[in-house]
Design a protein around this motif. Structure first.
Motif, short mmCIF file in Angstrom:
data_model
loop_
_atom_site.label_atom_id
_atom_site.label_comp_id
_atom_site.label_asym_id
_atom_site.label_seq_id
_atom_site.Cartn_x
_atom_site.Cartn_y
_atom_site.Cartn_z
N THR A 155 0.84 -1.19 0.00
CA THR A 155 0.00 0.00 0.00
C THR A 155 0.88 1.24 0.00
OG1 THR A 155 -0.05 0.04 2.39
CG2 THR A 155 -1.81 -1.16 1.29
N ARG A 156 0.29 2.34 -0.40
CA ARG A 156 1.02 3.62 -0.35
C ARG A 156 1.54 3.88 1.06
NH1 ARG A 156 2.29 6.70 -4.31
NH2 ARG A 156 0.44 7.88 -4.86
N ARG A 157 0.69 3.59 2.02
CA ARG A 157 1.09 3.83 3.41
C ARG A 157 2.35 3.06 3.78
NH1 ARG A 157 -1.47 5.09 8.43
NH2 ARG A 157 -0.56 3.96 10.17
N ASP A 158 2.38 1.78 3.42
CA ASP A 158 3.54 0.96 3.77
C ASP A 158 4.79 1.44 3.03
OD1 ASP A 158 2.31 -0.76 5.58
OD2 ASP A 158 1.45 -1.94 3.97
N LEU A 159 4.61 1.81 1.77
CA LEU A 159 5.75 2.31 1.02
C LEU A 159 6.34 3.54 1.67
CD1 LEU A 159 7.58 2.55 -1.48
CD2 LEU A 159 5.74 3.83 -2.60
N VAL A 160 5.47 4.47 2.01
CA VAL A 160 5.94 5.72 2.62
C VAL A 160 6.63 5.44 3.95
CG1 VAL A 160 5.17 7.86 3.70
CG2 VAL A 160 4.25 7.19 1.48
N LEU A 161 6.00 4.63 4.79
CA LEU A 161 6.58 4.38 6.11
C LEU A 161 7.90 3.63 5.99
CD1 LEU A 161 3.41 3.53 8.25
CD2 LEU A 161 4.84 5.58 8.31
N THR A 162 7.97 2.67 5.09
CA THR A 162 9.22 1.93 4.92
C THR A 162 10.33 2.86 4.46
OG1 THR A 162 7.95 -0.03 4.30
CG2 THR A 162 10.30 -0.06 3.81
N SER A 163 10.03 3.70 3.48
CA SER A 163 11.03 4.64 3.00
C SER A 163 11.52 5.56 4.11
CB SER A 163 10.45 5.51 1.87
OG SER A 163 10.00 4.70 0.82
N GLU A 164 10.57 6.09 4.83
CA GLU A 164 10.95 7.00 5.90
C GLU A 164 11.82 6.29 6.94
OE1 GLU A 164 10.30 10.21 6.17
OE2 GLU A 164 8.56 10.64 4.91
N LEU A 165 11.47 5.05 7.24
CA LEU A 165 12.26 4.30 8.22
C LEU A 165 13.68 4.07 7.71
CD1 LEU A 165 12.77 2.65 10.72
CD2 LEU A 165 11.55 0.74 9.67
N TYR A 166 13.80 3.68 6.46
CA TYR A 166 15.14 3.45 5.90
C TYR A 166 15.95 4.73 5.90
CZ TYR A 166 13.86 -1.24 4.39
OH TYR A 166 13.49 -2.56 4.36
N THR A 167 15.29 5.82 5.62
CA THR A 167 15.99 7.10 5.62
C THR A 167 16.54 7.41 7.01
OG1 THR A 167 14.63 7.95 3.83
CG2 THR A 167 15.72 9.57 5.21
N LEU A 168 15.72 7.17 8.02
CA LEU A 168 16.18 7.37 9.39
C LEU A 168 17.32 6.40 9.70
CD1 LEU A 168 12.76 7.82 11.23
CD2 LEU A 168 14.48 9.58 10.83
N ALA A 169 17.15 5.15 9.27
CA ALA A 169 18.15 4.12 9.56
C ALA A 169 19.48 4.45 8.90
CB ALA A 169 17.66 2.75 9.09
N ALA A 170 19.42 5.08 7.74
CA ALA A 170 20.65 5.42 7.03
C ALA A 170 21.47 6.42 7.83
CB ALA A 170 20.33 6.01 5.66
N ARG A 171 20.82 7.17 8.69
CA ARG A 171 21.53 8.21 9.43
C ARG A 171 21.75 7.88 10.90
NH1 ARG A 171 21.41 12.50 6.93
NH2 ARG A 171 19.30 12.02 6.23
N GLU A 172 20.74 7.28 11.54
CA GLU A 172 20.83 7.09 12.99
C GLU A 172 20.89 5.61 13.38
OE1 GLU A 172 18.11 9.42 15.39
OE2 GLU A 172 17.68 10.67 13.64
N PRO A 173 21.90 5.24 14.17
CA PRO A 173 22.09 3.84 14.58
C PRO A 173 20.88 3.25 15.29
CG PRO A 173 24.02 5.15 15.12
CD PRO A 173 22.98 6.11 14.64
N ALA A 174 20.17 4.04 16.07
CA ALA A 174 19.02 3.51 16.80
C ALA A 174 17.99 2.94 15.83
CB ALA A 174 18.39 4.61 17.66
N PHE A 175 17.77 3.63 14.73
CA PHE A 175 16.81 3.15 13.75
C PHE A 175 17.39 2.03 12.89
CE2 PHE A 175 15.19 7.32 14.84
CZ PHE A 175 13.84 7.08 14.96
N ARG A 176 18.70 2.04 12.78
CA ARG A 176 19.32 0.95 12.03
C ARG A 176 19.15 -0.37 12.78
NH1 ARG A 176 24.63 1.47 8.65
NH2 ARG A 176 23.63 3.50 8.54
N ASP A 177 19.25 -0.32 14.09
CA ASP A 177 18.98 -1.53 14.89
C ASP A 177 17.58 -2.06 14.59
OD1 ASP A 177 21.45 -1.28 15.99
OD2 ASP A 177 20.76 -0.45 17.91
N LEU A 178 16.67 -1.12 14.46
CA LEU A 178 15.29 -1.50 14.17
C LEU A 178 15.18 -2.24 12.84
CD1 LEU A 178 12.64 -1.10 15.56
CD2 LEU A 178 12.39 1.12 14.46
#
Lengths: 187, 187
Positions: A105-128
């Motif tokens: 879904t659009r929602r999942d695509l957006v949320l996944t992208s946003e999460l990866y973007t955060l993960a690319a920068r912050e270790p806490a989200f990368r753990d996730l």
DNA sequence: CGCCCGGGTGTACGAGCGTACACATCCCGC
DNA sequence: GCGGGATGTGTACGCTCGTACACCCGGGCG
């Protein structure tokens, strides 16, 4: 004492949960960039002060929100794959996940992208994201060997992403063929 | 008239380019979320007024910046694949792209993620990613049939992303094996 | 040589932000 | 039934933001 709508606000145990859910909605609507305490508070129907009361800052709120999202996605993934009884059914389940409307879904695509973007920068989200990927791989390893599982996991990621971003539709047969190929060891 | 450093500011044709490059740097450092006219102006060494003078808004600036990034990435991709003389060399080039340090720097990971996040929400950026994907596929189609090219493109995406996000290292052999499998048609 | 015009800039304004903190409200023990 | 501590809220402050706009100044034309 009339039973007004905004009653029983005190000691509302669902409050925190509602804020987290509202946070995901706001992220979908405005992106992490446009997510603010005020918007989330408005979306959740709670006063602004509740934000700092329940969460140390936007970072903590986002971390909890994306933890919830990743956990839900992992659960879906595991459930679908857990229902498969053999490798053939597992492959079919993978194709269904890629081509279906569950993770796409659009929602999942957006949320996944946003999460990866955060993960690319912050270790806490990368753990996730790492935990998410680890769970996916573990679920795949119930049906495939570890190396194949890793390849398959990456393939799922790429196909889902490209299918979601591409404007012209992909056909399901291509996804099925790709899964078939990646699970077939080279001679 | 001493030749001071901050001379010849007037009619500086590189000004616009410098702003775009600085914009990418700021995005890498602070994310799209934290990118502002003021930060980009400071990074580029231009006055704040230059921002609105050269660009209608942040959106236009970001669009030009990511266009530059995607074009550069596509150029790299095409050059690497164009140098291959047969399918075997093409496969090797693909593996090198996945495992090498060209598209897999932290900077590229961050910029790609940010771009996908924008593309997930705004059609203008989606056009950008679509053109990027189309160029990649076209480059792959010089060596593989269209269906295989599409699968391979998705596989590259997934493997690159997972390799970049995963904390524990992947070995190159897995990538090579995956490329081998995906390019081998099912009987 | 001097005027003028347009490209480029500094500044100020209003909106929106996160956070701190004084305060209201409720519940429990006495 | 009532005082006090814990729980939750409203508000105000200081900051950063994008943008509008009055102004500066150098080059070209008369």
């Amino acid at each position: 004492m009339p039973d007004d709508a905004p009653r029983a606000r005190r000691h509302d145990p669902q409050r925190r949960d509602r804020i987290i859910d509202a946070c995901l909605d706001v992220v979908v609507a405005h992106g992490v960039a446009g997510t603010s305490h005020r918007k989330v508070a408005a979306a959740a129907g709670v006063p602004l002060g509740s934000m700092t009361y329940h969460f140390a800052g936007m970072d903590e709120l986002l971390r909890e929100a994306f933890t919830r999202f990743a956990t839900a996605a992992s659960d879906q993934f595991e459930r679908r794959l857990g229902a498969a009884r053999d490798a053939a059914e597992a492959k079919a389940a993978v194709v269904a996940l890629i081509t279906g409307d569950v993770l796409t879904t659009r929602r999942d695509l957006v949320l996944t992208s946003e999460l990866y973007t955060l993960a690319a920068r912050e270790p806490a989200f990368r753990d996730l994201t790492n935990r998410w990927m680890a769970r996916s791989r573990a679920a795949l390893e119930r049906h495939f060997d570890p190396v194949t599982a890793r390849m398959l996991d990456a393939l799922i990621e790429g196909l889902t992403l490209h299918r979601a971003l591409d404007t012209e539709p992909h056909d399901a047969a291509t996804a099925a063929e790709a899964v078939e190929r990646i699970t077939r060891p080279a001679g």
